[in-house]
Design a protein around this motif. Structure first.
Motif, PDB file in Angstrom:
ATOM      1  N   ILE A  94       0.865  -1.185   0.000  1.00  0.00           N
ATOM      2  CA  ILE A  94       0.000   0.000   0.000  1.00  0.00           C
ATOM      3  C   ILE A  94       0.902   1.236   0.000  1.00  0.00           C
ATOM      4  O   ILE A  94       1.705   1.423   0.918  1.00  0.00           O
ATOM      5  N   HIS A  95       0.770   2.069  -1.055  1.00  0.00           N
ATOM      6  CA  HIS A  95       1.672   3.219  -1.231  1.00  0.00           C
ATOM      7  C   HIS A  95       1.116   4.511  -0.656  1.00  0.00           C
ATOM      8  O   HIS A  95       1.773   5.545  -0.743  1.00  0.00           O
ATOM      9  N   ASP A 118       3.263  -4.492   2.746  1.00  0.00           N
ATOM     10  CA  ASP A 118       4.306  -3.483   2.897  1.00  0.00           C
ATOM     11  C   ASP A 118       3.672  -2.101   2.743  1.00  0.00           C
ATOM     12  O   ASP A 118       2.695  -1.931   2.016  1.00  0.00           O
ATOM     13  N   ILE A 119       4.266  -1.140   3.445  1.00  0.00           N
ATOM     14  CA  ILE A 119       3.664   0.188   3.530  1.00  0.00           C
ATOM     15  C   ILE A 119       4.623   1.258   2.983  1.00  0.00           C
ATOM     16  O   ILE A 119       5.830   1.225   3.265  1.00  0.00           O
ATOM     17  N   PHE A 120       4.066   2.181   2.199  1.00  0.00           N
ATOM     18  CA  PHE A 120       4.752   3.423   1.849  1.00  0.00           C
ATOM     19  C   PHE A 120       3.905   4.579   2.396  1.00  0.00           C
ATOM     20  O   PHE A 120       2.678   4.513   2.359  1.00  0.00           O
ATOM     21  N   VAL A 121       4.555   5.602   2.872  1.00  0.00           N
ATOM     22  CA  VAL A 121       3.858   6.815   3.289  1.00  0.00           C
ATOM     23  C   VAL A 121       3.834   7.792   2.109  1.00  0.00           C
ATOM     24  O   VAL A 121       4.877   8.090   1.517  1.00  0.00           O
ATOM     25  N   ASN A 150       4.928  -0.861  14.576  1.00  0.00           N
ATOM     26  CA  ASN A 150       5.556  -2.028  13.926  1.00  0.00           C
ATOM     27  C   ASN A 150       5.019  -2.335  12.538  1.00  0.00           C
ATOM     28  O   ASN A 150       5.003  -3.494  12.118  1.00  0.00           O
ATOM     29  N   LEU A 151       4.574  -1.326  11.815  1.00  0.00           N
ATOM     30  CA  LEU A 151       4.137  -1.576  10.440  1.00  0.00           C
ATOM     31  C   LEU A 151       5.373  -1.807   9.570  1.00  0.00           C
ATOM     32  O   LEU A 151       6.425  -1.217   9.813  1.00  0.00           O
ATOM     33  N   PRO A 152       5.242  -2.668   8.540  1.00  0.00           N
ATOM     34  CA  PRO A 152       6.384  -2.920   7.646  1.00  0.00           C
ATOM     35  C   PRO A 152       6.593  -1.753   6.662  1.00  0.00           C
ATOM     36  O   PRO A 152       6.282  -1.845   5.476  1.00  0.00           O
ATOM     37  N   LEU A 153       7.110  -0.669   7.187  1.00  0.00           N
ATOM     38  CA  LEU A 153       7.286   0.559   6.401  1.00  0.00           C
ATOM     39  C   LEU A 153       8.511   0.440   5.510  1.00  0.00           C
ATOM     40  O   LEU A 153       9.621   0.208   5.995  1.00  0.00           O
ATOM     41  N   LYS A 154       8.322   0.613   4.189  1.00  0.00           N
ATOM     42  CA  LYS A 154       9.417   0.427   3.232  1.00  0.00           C
ATOM     43  C   LYS A 154       9.915   1.719   2.622  1.00  0.00           C
ATOM     44  O   LYS A 154      11.028   1.759   2.101  1.00  0.00           O
ATOM     45  N   GLY A 155       9.070   2.755   2.605  1.00  0.00           N
ATOM     46  CA  GLY A 155       9.536   3.970   1.942  1.00  0.00           C
ATOM     47  C   GLY A 155       8.461   5.024   1.823  1.00  0.00           C
ATOM     48  O   GLY A 155       7.442   4.981   2.515  1.00  0.00           O
ATOM     49  N   LEU A 156       8.729   5.969   0.914  1.00  0.00           N
ATOM     50  CA  LEU A 156       7.842   7.111   0.700  1.00  0.00           C
ATOM     51  C   LEU A 156       7.385   7.147  -0.759  1.00  0.00           C
ATOM     52  O   LEU A 156       8.058   6.636  -1.651  1.00  0.00           O
ATOM     53  N   THR A 183      14.629   3.425   2.480  1.00  0.00           N
ATOM     54  CA  THR A 183      15.273   3.217   1.177  1.00  0.00           C
ATOM     55  C   THR A 183      14.289   3.186   0.010  1.00  0.00           C
ATOM     56  O   THR A 183      14.679   3.390  -1.134  1.00  0.00           O
ATOM     57  N   GLY A 184      13.010   2.920   0.277  1.00  0.00           N
ATOM     58  CA  GLY A 184      12.044   2.819  -0.812  1.00  0.00           C
ATOM     59  C   GLY A 184      11.567   4.185  -1.286  1.00  0.00           C
ATOM     60  O   GLY A 184      11.217   5.042  -0.477  1.00  0.00           O
TER      61      GLY A 184
END
Ligand SMILES: *Cc1c(COP(=O)(O)O)cnc(C)c1O
Length: 217
Positions: A94-95, A118-121, A150-156, A183-184
């Motif tokens: 989810i981006h 996986d999460i993007f903000v 504890n969300l699996p945050l990967k990037g922006l 890094t994402g």
């Protein structure tokens, strides 16, 4: 252009900027496209797709998923909290997480089900009133909240304003990500994915350049 053309251009652009093409994920944005076109791209072996509406995605992807292995689905459009559960069942990434209420809802459902995409903000880099995304002033706090839950945050992720040079927005997103140890970078669409790659994109979201123009019925 075709999927092959886009992949070639992606590889060339990455190489030109000293990047490993394998570090750049090509998300084929299939919203509103005819199912035949989407199926053709699946037949060519592509497996990573983006949709911007939960309901539209629910209408087409369960069937494709039953017929093609290894599909990876990305939600790139705004998410209402009351659709979070449905989105989390269907999407792998989810981006568009952009507010505390949504992060808390996702965290609660993740705890209950034991799994989370996986999460993007999403960052509203141009601070545009009508656009989704957290403002650049508030992004560090939202990132911290995702981490505390504890969300699996990967990037922006960002969508630059239409009338401004996208590069400035890509650079700003990269800067915010760096200071948050992320890094994402989900940035770049059909018209500007080269520039996004130059600025460090790890996920480019390309629709019309792969599938042709979208016809809204
Ligand atoms: C539709 C969409 C894209 C793809 O746009 P194209 O110009 O067709 O490549 C990328 N990102 C988001 C968020 C979109 O909604």
């Amino acid at each position: 252009m075709s999927l092959t053309d886009i992949k070639t251009r992606l590889t060339e652009t990455a190489t030109l900027h000293g990047r490993d093409p394998d570090d750049i994920h090509l998300i084929a944005v299939s919203k509103v496209q005819l199912l035949e076109r989407v199926e053709a791209v699946l037949q060519q072996g592509h497996r990573v797709f983006g949709e911007n509406r939960v309901q539209e995605a629910q209408g087409k992807w369960p069937d494709f998923k039953s017929r093609f292995d290894g599909i990876e689905l990305h939600l790139i459009g705004p998410l209402q909290t009351n659709k979070a559960r449905a989105a989390m069942e269907l999407f792998d990434v989810i981006h568009t997480v952009d507010r505390p209420k949504l992060t808390r809802t996702i965290a609660r459902i993740a705890e209950e089900t034991g799994t989370c995409p996986d999460i993007f903000v999403q960052v509203n880099t141009g601070d545009e009133d009508q656009k989704a995304g957290v403002s650049p002033d508030e992004v560090d706090a939202l990132v911290a909240e995702c981490r505390s839950l504890n969300l699996p945050l990967k990037g922006l992720m960002c969508i630059p304003p239409v009338n401004e040079a996208p590069s400035l927005h890509f650079a700003l997103l990269a800067k915010i990500a760096a200071r948050n140890d992320l890094t994402g970078l989900s940035m770049g669409m059909s018209s500007d994915f080269d520039e996004a790659i130059a600025q460090g994109a790890t996920h480019v979201r390309v629709g019309s350049a792969i599938f042709g123009a979208r016809s809204y019925a």
